[in-house]
Design a protein around this motif. Structure first.
Motif, PDB file in Angstrom:
ATOM      1  N   ILE A 248       0.846  -1.193   0.000  1.00  0.00           N
ATOM      2  CA  ILE A 248       0.000   0.000   0.000  1.00  0.00           C
ATOM      3  C   ILE A 248       0.882   1.245   0.000  1.00  0.00           C
ATOM      4  O   ILE A 248       1.790   1.368   0.828  1.00  0.00           O
ATOM      5  N   PRO A 249       0.639   2.184  -0.908  1.00  0.00           N
ATOM      6  CA  PRO A 249       1.457   3.404  -0.948  1.00  0.00           C
ATOM      7  C   PRO A 249       1.145   4.315   0.233  1.00  0.00           C
ATOM      8  O   PRO A 249       0.063   4.267   0.810  1.00  0.00           O
ATOM      9  N   ALA A 250       2.111   5.146   0.599  1.00  0.00           N
ATOM     10  CA  ALA A 250       1.904   6.110   1.679  1.00  0.00           C
ATOM     11  C   ALA A 250       0.868   7.132   1.259  1.00  0.00           C
ATOM     12  O   ALA A 250       0.748   7.494   0.078  1.00  0.00           O
ATOM     13  N   ASP A 251       0.104   7.611   2.216  1.00  0.00           N
ATOM     14  CA  ASP A 251      -0.916   8.617   1.952  1.00  0.00           C
ATOM     15  C   ASP A 251      -0.266   9.878   1.403  1.00  0.00           C
ATOM     16  O   ASP A 251       0.706  10.388   1.962  1.00  0.00           O
ATOM     17  N   GLY A 252      -0.803  10.366   0.298  1.00  0.00           N
ATOM     18  CA  GLY A 252      -0.278  11.592  -0.290  1.00  0.00           C
ATOM     19  C   GLY A 252       0.952  11.407  -1.157  1.00  0.00           C
ATOM     20  O   GLY A 252       1.473  12.379  -1.710  1.00  0.00           O
ATOM     21  N   SER A 253       1.421  10.177  -1.310  1.00  0.00           N
ATOM     22  CA  SER A 253       2.631   9.924  -2.105  1.00  0.00           C
ATOM     23  C   SER A 253       2.347   9.928  -3.602  1.00  0.00           C
ATOM     24  O   SER A 253       3.270   9.998  -4.411  1.00  0.00           O
ATOM     25  N   GLY A 254       1.077   9.799  -3.965  1.00  0.00           N
ATOM     26  CA  GLY A 254       0.727   9.704  -5.374  1.00  0.00           C
ATOM     27  C   GLY A 254       0.885   8.308  -5.930  1.00  0.00           C
ATOM     28  O   GLY A 254       0.665   8.085  -7.129  1.00  0.00           O
ATOM     29  N   GLY A 255       1.241   7.356  -5.082  1.00  0.00           N
ATOM     30  CA  GLY A 255       1.451   5.991  -5.530  1.00  0.00           C
ATOM     31  C   GLY A 255       0.166   5.192  -5.604  1.00  0.00           C
ATOM     32  O   GLY A 255      -0.856   5.544  -5.011  1.00  0.00           O
ATOM     33  N   GLN A 256       0.242   4.100  -6.367  1.00  0.00           N
ATOM     34  CA  GLN A 256      -0.890   3.201  -6.510  1.00  0.00           C
ATOM     35  C   GLN A 256      -0.628   1.885  -5.797  1.00  0.00           C
ATOM     36  O   GLN A 256       0.500   1.584  -5.416  1.00  0.00           O
ATOM     37  N   LYS A 741     -15.531  -0.895  -8.784  1.00  0.00           N
ATOM     38  CA  LYS A 741     -14.677  -0.122  -9.693  1.00  0.00           C
ATOM     39  C   LYS A 741     -13.270   0.105  -9.158  1.00  0.00           C
ATOM     40  O   LYS A 741     -12.454   0.740  -9.843  1.00  0.00           O
ATOM     41  N   GLY A 742     -12.979  -0.367  -7.948  1.00  0.00           N
ATOM     42  CA  GLY A 742     -11.624  -0.176  -7.472  1.00  0.00           C
ATOM     43  C   GLY A 742     -11.509  -0.097  -5.968  1.00  0.00           C
ATOM     44  O   GLY A 742     -12.457  -0.374  -5.223  1.00  0.00           O
ATOM     45  N   VAL A 743     -10.307   0.296  -5.517  1.00  0.00           N
ATOM     46  CA  VAL A 743      -9.983   0.423  -4.092  1.00  0.00           C
ATOM     47  C   VAL A 743      -9.803   1.898  -3.775  1.00  0.00           C
ATOM     48  O   VAL A 743      -8.998   2.595  -4.417  1.00  0.00           O
ATOM     49  N   TYR A 744     -10.544   2.371  -2.784  1.00  0.00           N
ATOM     50  CA  TYR A 744     -10.513   3.775  -2.392  1.00  0.00           C
ATOM     51  C   TYR A 744     -10.081   3.886  -0.931  1.00  0.00           C
ATOM     52  O   TYR A 744     -10.512   3.102  -0.087  1.00  0.00           O
ATOM     53  N   ARG A 745      -9.247   4.888  -0.641  1.00  0.00           N
ATOM     54  CA  ARG A 745      -8.768   5.097   0.718  1.00  0.00           C
ATOM     55  C   ARG A 745      -9.276   6.433   1.256  1.00  0.00           C
ATOM     56  O   ARG A 745      -9.326   7.427   0.532  1.00  0.00           O
ATOM     57  N   VAL A 746      -9.659   6.444   2.539  1.00  0.00           N
ATOM     58  CA  VAL A 746     -10.055   7.689   3.191  1.00  0.00           C
ATOM     59  C   VAL A 746      -8.784   8.496   3.487  1.00  0.00           C
ATOM     60  O   VAL A 746      -7.857   7.991   4.118  1.00  0.00           O
ATOM     61  N   VAL A 747      -8.747   9.735   3.009  1.00  0.00           N
ATOM     62  CA  VAL A 747      -7.548  10.565   3.153  1.00  0.00           C
ATOM     63  C   VAL A 747      -7.902  11.877   3.866  1.00  0.00           C
ATOM     64  O   VAL A 747      -9.042  12.084   4.279  1.00  0.00           O
ATOM     65  N   ARG A 748      -6.910  12.760   3.968  1.00  0.00           N
ATOM     66  CA  ARG A 748      -7.100  14.022   4.673  1.00  0.00           C
ATOM     67  C   ARG A 748      -8.233  14.828   4.045  1.00  0.00           C
ATOM     68  O   ARG A 748      -8.296  14.961   2.812  1.00  0.00           O
ATOM     69  N   PRO A 749      -9.130  15.389   4.855  1.00  0.00           N
ATOM     70  CA  PRO A 749     -10.284  16.116   4.294  1.00  0.00           C
ATOM     71  C   PRO A 749      -9.895  17.311   3.447  1.00  0.00           C
ATOM     72  O   PRO A 749     -10.602  17.665   2.495  1.00  0.00           O
ATOM     73  N   SER A 750      -8.769  17.951   3.750  1.00  0.00           N
ATOM     74  CA  SER A 750      -8.381  19.144   2.997  1.00  0.00           C
ATOM     75  C   SER A 750      -8.074  18.824   1.539  1.00  0.00           C
ATOM     76  O   SER A 750      -8.151  19.707   0.677  1.00  0.00           O
TER      77      SER A 750
END
Length: 798
Positions: A248-256, A741-750
């Motif tokens: 799993i890529p780091a949050d905000g890294s832009g990785g898939q 349709k895919g895998v989605y992660r909850v990320v920073r609200p901003s």
């Protein structure tokens, strides 16, 4: 006999250690849920929700009478203390820092302002009050003995000390042993039933402004399980029976998501039967997977297509069910042709080599069929409807929890969910670390010379040793009446009930779909339970022009009938099952629910569908009366009409209590959704620690910098994420949504321009390492066989 009593006390105390000391969820001392009394207790002042029945109330009264307390003030205090075992929060009161207590935690100070406990009575220091009123009063069989509390008190000057001053040096020592304070995470006893703050008059708890998502994968998966080694890896599986290990890529890294679809971790498709409702429904990895490589798969099989699909039919005479009378399904499926299976497999190596699967004694490959190590469970299903099937390990007890639906289609006609002799419509709790085995005693069957010959032969035949072990273990399993290779935890609620299946942890569920433990408060065990839908009720055969949604109750003259929040049926033939003899049967297909699962809890189905009374159209298996059960009502839920008025169907997807720091405004809220992905809810406990939840439907959107672009939903502001199948959680406690349709992660609200005052512009915390720091030596197949051979010898002959 004394040894037996000591053993029983030891087991009981060990069981109490499993209780989480950081939660005030209403639970009884034995970890079961409080229940609603149909009558008033005669001695203890607990009515409504309580942990005592009339028999236990009488036992407490007898214990009090034997104390023979002469002082009325002291007697009143002691009565309230003894009766605290009936308090809905008795598990918390009698267990502090995982230590069981002989008396409840007595409030020894003013209740703190941050406490969830209300100031019900004007007692600032109940512990001191008990000391002052009872210090010089004789109390026979006193519960305040230092030995009962596991502490050293005053050396008694009498052989049978009965006064507090005989046992304790001072009030300070006494209240150090028995006193405590109420905080935001715990409660104490102040002489009255525990009451939590009423927040109705306080400022409302505002829901988050929205849920921000990023898309990190295009694959469609049904299950996600974080790798037990604590790294940033997770396992994903689909309904067909394939499992992949992903990074799993780091949050905000832009990785898939790093996942190779062409190279699964393990492929079970040859064993799994999958269609729209059946398939591989769950997977679980042993808490010590990094050490022992044990993992488990839950799936359905077809006995006509796989020889290993050979379980006992759940429709049998023990549950008043005759398979010959069920008939075939719409596609010609025979009763129990499809079976629920939990099987154990093993990874070859440890966490440093997670993708190498043991295939056979000759070769290793990541894309071939695995070897099943052990059959944990097999049971024939009466029909080809949804059966749940999730498995997961309890975070505190290490037992395997197995969620099983009623498996019988419309309305559970055989009443499996309420029948304790059936495992359908239940949550099971299994011990898979203590497998029943019975040494195969050759000495009872052969002469000493023959034994020698056989042992020499067996020395060269590990396979035959395996067969001997399997047969002896299978005989013991059959003797115990089990459905596979597991044992029953001693503290299962029906383990001593000969009229019930000992595997049962909770009952009265229809189709439990996605359950989870709160990672910070493991006693909070959430389960989504899918309800009936319009197709279950047999009304979808009507022309669409004759079916429309109703938003309120209307009884219309003639052939039209509307059910509140359900469907409006026109025509004399459509929806016939909704009524019997012209009587409206109730809100059959209304409700999707979330339940808070507790030991021995009965969640009502099919006496109730959510909060609504339910009457089946047919009942060959008999009925359960409302007065005979104490149903636990759902903590959350919604009507189908709240979600999708056009399709006439809905299905809840249970989620997680959000414990990640990524979105601080979502922290401590339970997330769940509906299959159709048009609705996601967050639920907040209110008051805190009460077990009562209030929900809010929240908007969601995709981050503009999502690694994979999210498609918009035509005509709405929502992203087109597809059908929501499940939720997942990684080792950082970040939450994921698995969709068609895919895998989605909850990320920073901003990142979605949602405002969260608690979000700070801080650098990202380092993610868990990609792989463990230690390495493991590789073994050759020959070395592996040598070790396996000697282990088999030890198991069978030692």
């Amino acid at each position: 006999m004394k040894g037996v009593l000591i053993s029983i006390n030891f087991i009981f105390c060990c069981f109490l250690l499993f209780l989480d000391s950081s939660t005030s969820l209403p639970l009884c001392v034995d970890s079961s849920a409080p229940f609603i009394l149909n009558s008033t207790l005669e001695f203890c002042p607990y009515n409504g929700s309580t942990c005592c029945n009339s028999t236990e109330d009488a036992q407490i009264q007898k214990q009090f009478q034997l104390m023979n307390i002469s002082d009325t003030t002291c007697a009143s205090a002691l009565k309230s203390i003894l009766c605290a075992r009936c308090d809905p929060y008795s598990a918390e009161l009698f267990t502090v820092q995982s230590t069981p207590r002989s008396v409840p935690l007595l409030c020894n100070s003013t209740i703190a302002s941050n406490s969830s406990q209300s100031k019900a009575v004007a007692v600032e220091d109940f512990c001191s009050q008990v000391w002052e009123s009872c210090q010089s009063v004789s109390i026979k069989n006193s519960p305040f003995s230092p030995s009962l509390q596991g502490q050293a008190g005053r050396t008694p000057s009498k052989s049978n000390p009965s006064k507090l001053t005989d046992q304790w040096q001072s009030k300070t020592d006494f209240c150090t042993a028995f006193g405590g304070s109420s905080t935001s995470e715990s409660v104490c006893f102040e002489g009255e039933p525990v009451a939590l703050k009423n927040t109705d008059s306080e400022a409302p708890i505002n829901p988050p402004h929205g849920l921000c998502l990023e898309k990190i994968g295009n694959g469609s998966y049904l299950n996600m399980v974080a790798h037990p080694d604590g790294t940033n890896r997770a396992f994903f599986s689909n309904q067909k029976g394939q499992v992949w290990l992903a990074t799993i890529p780091a949050d905000g890294s832009g990785g898939q998501l790093q996942l190779d679809e062409s190279s699964p971790f393990v492929d079970l498709t040859d064993m799994v039967y999958s269609d729209a409702k059946l398939g591989m429904m769950g997977m679980a990895f042993h808490p010590k997977f990094a050490e022992n490589g044990r993992f488990f798969a839950s799936f359905t099989c077809d006995k006509d297509k796989w020889s290993g699909c050979n379980g006992i039919c759940s429709c049998n005479s023990n549950v008043n069910c005759d398979p010959s009378k069920i008939g075939t399904g719409s596609s010609g499926v025979q009763p129990c042709q499809y079976q629920a299976v939990v099987a154990e497999y093993t990874a070859n190596g440890t966490a440093s080599q997670p993708s190498s699967v043991l295939i056979s004694t000759h070769t290793k490959a990541v894309s071939a069929k695995p070897t099943e190590v052990r059959r944990i469970f097999t049971m024939g299903l009466p029909s080809n409807t949804e059966n749940g099937g999730q498995i997961l390990f309890g975070p505190d007890d290490g037992y395997l929890y197995f969620m099983m639906g009623d498996g019988s289609g419309t309305g559970d006609p055989y009443n499996f969910a309420q029948n304790k002799k059936s495992l359908l419509g239940k949550i099971m709790r299994l011990d898979i670390d203590n497998i029943p085995t019975k040494v195969f005693d050759l000495s009872t069957r052969y002469s000493s010379h023959t034994i020698s010959v056989h042992k020499k032969f067996l020395f060269f035949s590990p396979l035959l040793i395996s067969i001997y072990c399997y047969l002896s273990g299978a005989a013991e399993i059959s003797k115990q009446g089990l459905w596979g290779s597991y044992s029953i935890p001693k503290d299962n609620p029906f383990s001593q009930d000969n009229g019930s299946q000992a595997e049962i942890w909770a009952l009265g569920l229809k189709t439990p779909w996605r359950c989870s433990f709160d990672s910070e408060r493991p006693s909070y065990f959430f389960c989504g339970d899918a309800g009936q839908d319009a197709r279950d009720l047999g009304i979808m055969g009507c022309p669409k022009s004759q079916i429309r949604w109703a938003t309120k109750m209307n009884i219309i003259a003639g052939s039209e009938v509307a059910i509140a929040g359900s469907v409006l049926i026109k025509g004399s033939h459509c929806g016939r099952r909704l009524s019997r003899d012209g009587v409206l049967l109730g809100t059959w297909d209304l409700y999707e629910e979330v339940d808070l699962i507790t030991k021995g809890g009965n969640y009502g189905w099919r006496v109730y569908e959510g909060p609504y009374p339910f009457t089946p159209n047919e009942s060959p298996g008999g009925n359960t009366s409302k007065d005979s059960i104490n149903p636990i009502m759902p903590i959350l839920g919604y009507n189908h009409s709240e979600v999708n008025k056009n399709e006439g169907s809905a299905c809840i997807i249970g989620g997680y209590m959000y414990r990640s720091n990524t979105d601080p405004c979502m922290y401590g809220r339970y997330l769940y959704a509906d299959l159709y992905s048009v609705a996601v809810w967050e639920a907040t406990e209110d008051p805190v620690n009460s077990g009562n939840f209030s929900k809010s439907r929240i908007p969601f959107s995709c981050s503009h910098d999502s690694p994979i672009k999210c498609d918009p939903e035509p005509g709405t502001s929502l992203p087109a994420i597809g059908y929501i199948y499940s939720f997942g959680e990684d080792n950082n406690k970040d939450v994921y949504i698995l969709t068609s349709k895919g895998v989605y992660r909850v990320v920073r609200p901003s990142r979605c321009s949602y405002t969260c005052s608690q979000e700070k512009a801080t650098t990202e915390a380092p993610s868990p390492s990609t792989s463990p720091s230690h390495a493991c030596r590789n073994f050759s197949i020959y070395q592996f066989l040598q070790i396996s051979f000697f282990l088999l010898l030890l198991i069978c002959f030692v």
